[in-house]
Scaffold this motif. Structure first.
Motif, PDB file in Angstrom:
ATOM      1  N   PHE A 148     -17.476  67.094  56.823  1.00 21.17           N
ATOM      2  CA  PHE A 148     -16.631  66.856  58.004  1.00 21.17           C
ATOM      3  C   PHE A 148     -17.548  66.797  59.215  1.00 21.17           C
ATOM      4  CE2 PHE A 148     -14.056  68.657  54.770  1.00 21.17           C
ATOM      5  CZ  PHE A 148     -12.760  68.182  54.956  1.00 21.17           C
ATOM      6  N   VAL A 149     -17.678  65.621  59.810  1.00 21.57           N
ATOM      7  CA  VAL A 149     -18.496  65.480  61.014  1.00 21.57           C
ATOM      8  C   VAL A 149     -17.607  65.735  62.227  1.00 21.57           C
ATOM      9  CG1 VAL A 149     -19.876  63.924  62.451  1.00 21.57           C
ATOM     10  CG2 VAL A 149     -20.066  63.820  59.946  1.00 21.57           C
ATOM     11  N   LEU A 150     -18.010  66.725  63.015  1.00 25.97           N
ATOM     12  CA  LEU A 150     -17.237  67.121  64.192  1.00 25.97           C
ATOM     13  C   LEU A 150     -17.959  66.681  65.457  1.00 25.97           C
ATOM     14  CD1 LEU A 150     -16.341  70.805  63.170  1.00 25.97           C
ATOM     15  CD2 LEU A 150     -15.290  68.658  62.407  1.00 25.97           C
ATOM     16  N   ASP A 151     -17.189  66.211  66.423  1.00 24.81           N
ATOM     17  CA  ASP A 151     -17.732  65.802  67.712  1.00 24.81           C
ATOM     18  C   ASP A 151     -17.145  66.709  68.787  1.00 24.81           C
ATOM     19  OD1 ASP A 151     -19.234  64.112  69.425  1.00 24.81           O
ATOM     20  OD2 ASP A 151     -17.425  63.001  69.955  1.00 24.81           O
ATOM     21  N   ARG A 152     -18.003  67.306  69.607  1.00 23.15           N
ATOM     22  CA  ARG A 152     -17.519  68.219  70.650  1.00 23.15           C
ATOM     23  C   ARG A 152     -16.982  67.435  71.841  1.00 23.15           C
ATOM     24  NH1 ARG A 152     -19.570  69.978  75.112  1.00 23.15           N
ATOM     25  NH2 ARG A 152     -21.692  69.344  74.610  1.00 23.15           N
ATOM     26  N   THR A 153     -15.759  67.789  72.246  1.00 21.75           N
ATOM     27  CA  THR A 153     -15.130  67.179  73.416  1.00 21.75           C
ATOM     28  C   THR A 153     -14.658  68.304  74.336  1.00 21.75           C
ATOM     29  OG1 THR A 153     -12.863  67.182  72.526  1.00 21.75           O
ATOM     30  CG2 THR A 153     -14.300  65.332  71.901  1.00 21.75           C
ATOM     31  N   GLU A 154     -14.101  67.934  75.469  1.00 27.99           N
ATOM     32  CA  GLU A 154     -13.571  68.950  76.385  1.00 27.99           C
ATOM     33  C   GLU A 154     -12.426  69.727  75.747  1.00 27.99           C
ATOM     34  OE1 GLU A 154     -12.505  67.202  80.081  1.00 27.99           O
ATOM     35  OE2 GLU A 154     -14.573  66.700  80.645  1.00 27.99           O
ATOM     36  N   ALA A 155     -11.718  69.080  74.826  1.00 29.61           N
ATOM     37  CA  ALA A 155     -10.592  69.724  74.156  1.00 29.61           C
ATOM     38  C   ALA A 155     -11.023  70.606  72.995  1.00 29.61           C
ATOM     39  CB  ALA A 155      -9.603  68.664  73.662  1.00 29.61           C
ATOM     40  N   GLY A 156     -12.256  70.432  72.531  1.00 26.76           N
ATOM     41  CA  GLY A 156     -12.753  71.191  71.394  1.00 26.76           C
ATOM     42  C   GLY A 156     -13.476  70.283  70.411  1.00 26.76           C
TER      43      GLY A 156
END
Length: 208
Positions: A147-155
């Motif tokens: 699972f590749v996760l990308d950090r955003t302002e929402a999480g």
């Protein structure tokens, strides 16, 4: 050639054992592309607790469900290490999680995980999902399952789910590197062409 034949035979044996002697992992809906991932805290092989929130200064995380005992996972170990070496400095480190019930797979216990990590020279955390309450939230069903996760302002947002590449048998025969393509796209700020692929591996083991 002999190594490839042994790997294929091992995969076949594990597949038969999984199919006929163990209950398959329950199916969970899990995260979809675009979902925000909940924080989690799991024990690392060094005894320290590691949380997803520990990575809030990174651009993202490559969460990889894997183990010591599955031939598919073992076949991918060097490629998982390579992913971390290539992308950790670019803001996308690997975080590996072992999801199996160790009463079913004793060789996946914490001490065995530590030994394996030392033998292979893992450059990333190797966490144990001891209560088996993290992998169902992700919807992981195999080892390996990425699972590749990308950090955003929402999480942390799920941006890719599936296999590492398109050839578990032979790294030199790979023609499509799904995880690398996904992370490269995130770094470049371009759309990921394939956001989901089928994870190929052993079923995650749960107690009967």
């Amino acid at each position: 050639m002999k190594k490839s034949i042994k790997l294929i035979l091992a995969v076949c044996v594990v597949g038969l054992v999984s199919a006929f002697t163990l209950k398959p992992t329950a199916e969970y809906a899990g995260y979809n592309i675009g979902d925000i991932v909940e924080d989690f805290k799991l024990k690392n092989i060094d005894g320290e607790m590691v949380s997803l929130s520990d990575y809030e200064d990174e651009l993202g995380v490559i969460v990889t469900f894997t183990c010591n005992t599955c031939p598919y996972a073992v076949a991918y170990e060097d490629r998982i290490i390579a992913l971390d070496k290539k992308y950790a400095d670019k803001g996308y480190p690997v975080v590996a999680i072992m999801p199996n019930d160790t009463s079913v797979k004793p060789d996946d216990d914490l001490s065995s995980m530590k030994k394996r990590a030392e033998e292979k020279g893992f450059t990333f955390p190797y966490l144990i999902d001891a209560k088996q309450d993290v992998y169902p939230k992700f919807g992981a069903t195999k080892t390996p399952h990425v699972f590749v996760l990308d950090r955003t302002e929402a999480g942390f947002v799920v941006s890719y789910i599936g296999a590492i590449d398109n050839n578990y048998k032979d790294a030199s025969a790979v023609t499509t590197k799904y995880v690398e393509n996904a992370v490269d796209a995130l770094i470049a700020g371009t759309p990921i062409k394939e956001t989901e692929t089928k994870a190929i591996g052993c079923s995650i083991k749960v107690a009967n």
